[in-house]
Scaffold this motif. Sequence first.
Motif, PDB file in Angstrom:
ATOM      1  N   UNK A 188     -10.997 -12.840  -6.519  1.00 46.74           N
ATOM      2  CA  UNK A 188     -10.392 -13.608  -5.442  1.00 46.74           C
ATOM      3  C   UNK A 188     -11.143 -13.368  -4.145  1.00 46.74           C
ATOM      4  N   UNK A 189     -11.241 -14.396  -3.320  1.00 48.38           N
ATOM      5  CA  UNK A 189     -11.868 -14.259  -2.004  1.00 48.38           C
ATOM      6  C   UNK A 189     -11.151 -15.176  -1.018  1.00 48.38           C
ATOM      7  N   UNK A 190     -10.905 -14.650   0.177  1.00 47.32           N
ATOM      8  CA  UNK A 190     -10.320 -15.423   1.257  1.00 47.32           C
ATOM      9  C   UNK A 190     -11.251 -15.469   2.449  1.00 47.32           C
ATOM     10  N   UNK A 191     -10.997 -16.431   3.339  1.00 44.32           N
ATOM     11  CA  UNK A 191     -11.784 -16.604   4.551  1.00 44.32           C
ATOM     12  C   UNK A 191     -10.860 -16.407   5.746  1.00 44.32           C
ATOM     13  N   UNK A 192     -11.236 -15.507   6.666  1.00 44.26           N
ATOM     14  CA  UNK A 192     -10.450 -15.283   7.875  1.00 44.26           C
ATOM     15  C   UNK A 192     -11.326 -14.584   8.905  1.00 44.26           C
ATOM     16  N   UNK A 193     -10.914 -14.639  10.175  1.00 43.09           N
ATOM     17  CA  UNK A 193     -11.579 -13.882  11.228  1.00 43.09           C
ATOM     18  C   UNK A 193     -10.881 -12.531  11.324  1.00 43.09           C
ATOM     19  N   UNK A 194     -11.389 -11.561  10.600  1.00 40.08           N
ATOM     20  CA  UNK A 194     -10.737 -10.255  10.497  1.00 40.08           C
ATOM     21  C   UNK A 194     -10.702  -9.545  11.840  1.00 40.08           C
ATOM     22  N   UNK A 195     -11.840  -9.512  12.547  1.00 35.02           N
ATOM     23  CA  UNK A 195     -11.975  -8.694  13.754  1.00 35.02           C
ATOM     24  C   UNK A 195     -11.885  -9.504  15.040  1.00 35.02           C
TER      25      UNK A 195
ATOM     26  N   UNK B 236     -13.702 -11.816  16.387  1.00 34.96           N
ATOM     27  CA  UNK B 236     -14.921 -11.972  17.168  1.00 34.96           C
ATOM     28  C   UNK B 236     -15.397 -13.417  17.212  1.00 34.96           C
ATOM     29  N   UNK B 237     -14.595 -14.330  16.645  1.00 29.93           N
ATOM     30  CA  UNK B 237     -14.939 -15.741  16.644  1.00 29.93           C
ATOM     31  C   UNK B 237     -15.719 -16.186  15.432  1.00 29.93           C
ATOM     32  N   UNK B 238     -16.087 -15.251  14.553  1.00 30.05           N
ATOM     33  CA  UNK B 238     -16.813 -15.582  13.329  1.00 30.05           C
ATOM     34  C   UNK B 238     -15.904 -15.393  12.124  1.00 30.05           C
ATOM     35  N   UNK B 239     -15.994 -16.313  11.175  1.00 28.50           N
ATOM     36  CA  UNK B 239     -15.225 -16.184   9.946  1.00 28.50           C
ATOM     37  C   UNK B 239     -15.832 -15.117   9.046  1.00 28.50           C
ATOM     38  N   UNK B 240     -14.956 -14.300   8.474  1.00 30.90           N
ATOM     39  CA  UNK B 240     -15.353 -13.231   7.571  1.00 30.90           C
ATOM     40  C   UNK B 240     -14.832 -13.523   6.168  1.00 30.90           C
ATOM     41  N   UNK B 241     -15.303 -12.755   5.192  1.00 32.99           N
ATOM     42  CA  UNK B 241     -14.831 -12.857   3.819  1.00 32.99           C
ATOM     43  C   UNK B 241     -14.018 -11.617   3.468  1.00 32.99           C
ATOM     44  N   UNK B 242     -12.934 -11.817   2.749  1.00 34.41           N
ATOM     45  CA  UNK B 242     -12.110 -10.726   2.250  1.00 34.41           C
ATOM     46  C   UNK B 242     -12.016 -10.872   0.741  1.00 34.41           C
TER      47      UNK B 242
ATOM     48  N   UNK C 237     -12.949  -4.905  -0.093  1.00 32.71           N
ATOM     49  CA  UNK C 237     -13.816  -4.976   1.076  1.00 32.71           C
ATOM     50  C   UNK C 237     -13.617  -6.265   1.873  1.00 32.71           C
ATOM     51  N   UNK C 238     -13.981  -6.183   3.165  1.00 30.45           N
ATOM     52  CA  UNK C 238     -14.208  -7.407   3.920  1.00 30.45           C
ATOM     53  C   UNK C 238     -15.648  -7.403   4.414  1.00 30.45           C
ATOM     54  N   UNK C 239     -16.227  -8.603   4.476  1.00 32.20           N
ATOM     55  CA  UNK C 239     -17.633  -8.797   4.767  1.00 32.20           C
ATOM     56  C   UNK C 239     -17.755  -9.547   6.085  1.00 32.20           C
ATOM     57  N   UNK C 240     -18.460  -8.954   7.037  1.00 34.39           N
ATOM     58  CA  UNK C 240     -18.513  -9.460   8.401  1.00 34.39           C
ATOM     59  C   UNK C 240     -19.413 -10.688   8.518  1.00 34.39           C
ATOM     60  N   UNK C 241     -18.826 -11.783   9.019  1.00 32.52           N
ATOM     61  CA  UNK C 241     -19.590 -12.986   9.251  1.00 32.52           C
ATOM     62  C   UNK C 241     -20.346 -12.918  10.567  1.00 32.52           C
ATOM     63  N   UNK C 242     -21.340 -13.775  10.787  1.00 31.27           N
ATOM     64  CA  UNK C 242     -21.659 -14.905   9.905  1.00 31.27           C
ATOM     65  C   UNK C 242     -22.684 -14.596   8.807  1.00 31.27           C
TER      66      UNK C 242
ATOM     67  N   UNK D 241     -22.829  -6.798   6.369  1.00 28.54           N
ATOM     68  CA  UNK D 241     -22.078  -5.564   6.596  1.00 28.54           C
ATOM     69  C   UNK D 241     -20.692  -5.693   5.988  1.00 28.54           C
ATOM     70  N   UNK D 242     -20.226  -4.625   5.337  1.00 31.25           N
ATOM     71  CA  UNK D 242     -18.893  -4.664   4.757  1.00 31.25           C
ATOM     72  C   UNK D 242     -18.124  -3.400   5.104  1.00 31.25           C
ATOM     73  N   UNK D 243     -16.802  -3.566   5.162  1.00 29.40           N
ATOM     74  CA  UNK D 243     -15.906  -2.476   5.484  1.00 29.40           C
ATOM     75  C   UNK D 243     -14.876  -2.337   4.372  1.00 29.40           C
TER      76      UNK D 243
END
Length: 370
Positions: A37-44, A46-52, A56-61, A65-67
Amino acid sequence: MKALLSLLTLTLPFLSFSQSKNLSFEKQLIAFESYESVGIMDVDKDGHLDLVSGSYWYKGPKFLDRQLIGQVKRYGEYYEDFSTITMDVNGDGNIDFITGGWFEGKLIWKENPGKNGEWKEHLIAETGNIETVRAWDLDGDGTLEIVPNTPRKALAFYKWVGPNQFEKYEVFETQGHGLGFGDINGDGWGDLVSSYGWYEAPADLRYGEWTFHPTFELGDVSVPIIVTDLNRDGMNDLILGNGHNYGLFWMEQKRDAEGKITFAKHDIDPYHAQYHVMEWIDLDGDGQNELITGKRYRAHNGKDPGELDNIGLYYFKWDGKNFVKNVISYGPFGEGKGTGLYFSTGDLNRDGKIDIAVAGKDGLAVFFQK
């Protein structure tokens, strides 16, 4: 994939199969993880969409980098993470997500801490085995209701009523494998659909009684089942796939003189298997929706019909009478890309075009529309 596959054409009475001349996609492999499963959201924020996806979440764009979100329990080849529904559950301005799984049978939400660190897990309900979860605005109030697909167990939805709070409302005593939402009988209220039939919504979703119509028995079909008026005759039809066998098809709604509702089956693609998840969106910006779907890789660990076939991700263009199949990715493991249980779409690079983020046991990737 930097170039589309070459033009393919199959002469079939019900399926046009071609590579699109208009849309092309470039593949970016994000991770070799096998979450589905994967979702799209602005986690942090910062105005960029990230992947969850999964742990992990993956920092866009760029998604390089992943957290860590937190470890997800594994059961054999499966991770207990069968959806990624984005919602600010606690009202703190940070986007959280809702998920659940088959083995523990728990519907949960994970709290976005607003900074780096693990996300706290909160229980919404113990539902029984969750195939996956969908969210629709069932009552039209602008807020999504959460509807888990729990095959052969009760059908219910969970309404967000305030920070950290959900109320449960039961629909029917059982449901099948597959779940959809839309107005079946044209009364202005959205109904629910499973592989067992459709559930007619009352005017009062909280306290009214839903009416079950066992109009069909479809087996283990997709989540979601798309409800839309394909042939524009004023009656909503169904688009669905076999989640654990061969076949993608649509069901044309028909009514007799007394208004009795039946459905006639039409094949879209009987030659590929594991059509477990799909989305119905305007992919090319022409005002008409396209069907995005593909093969769920190793849905049952290689034991289903067609699971060892080549893997594919496609979009289907409806021309008013038939679907035209367009290849986004296709080939053996490592070359083609399939789907998991829940994928997401959005404009990930701000170029005005819809991109596709897709997870699965064959990895996590983004297909950027060129």
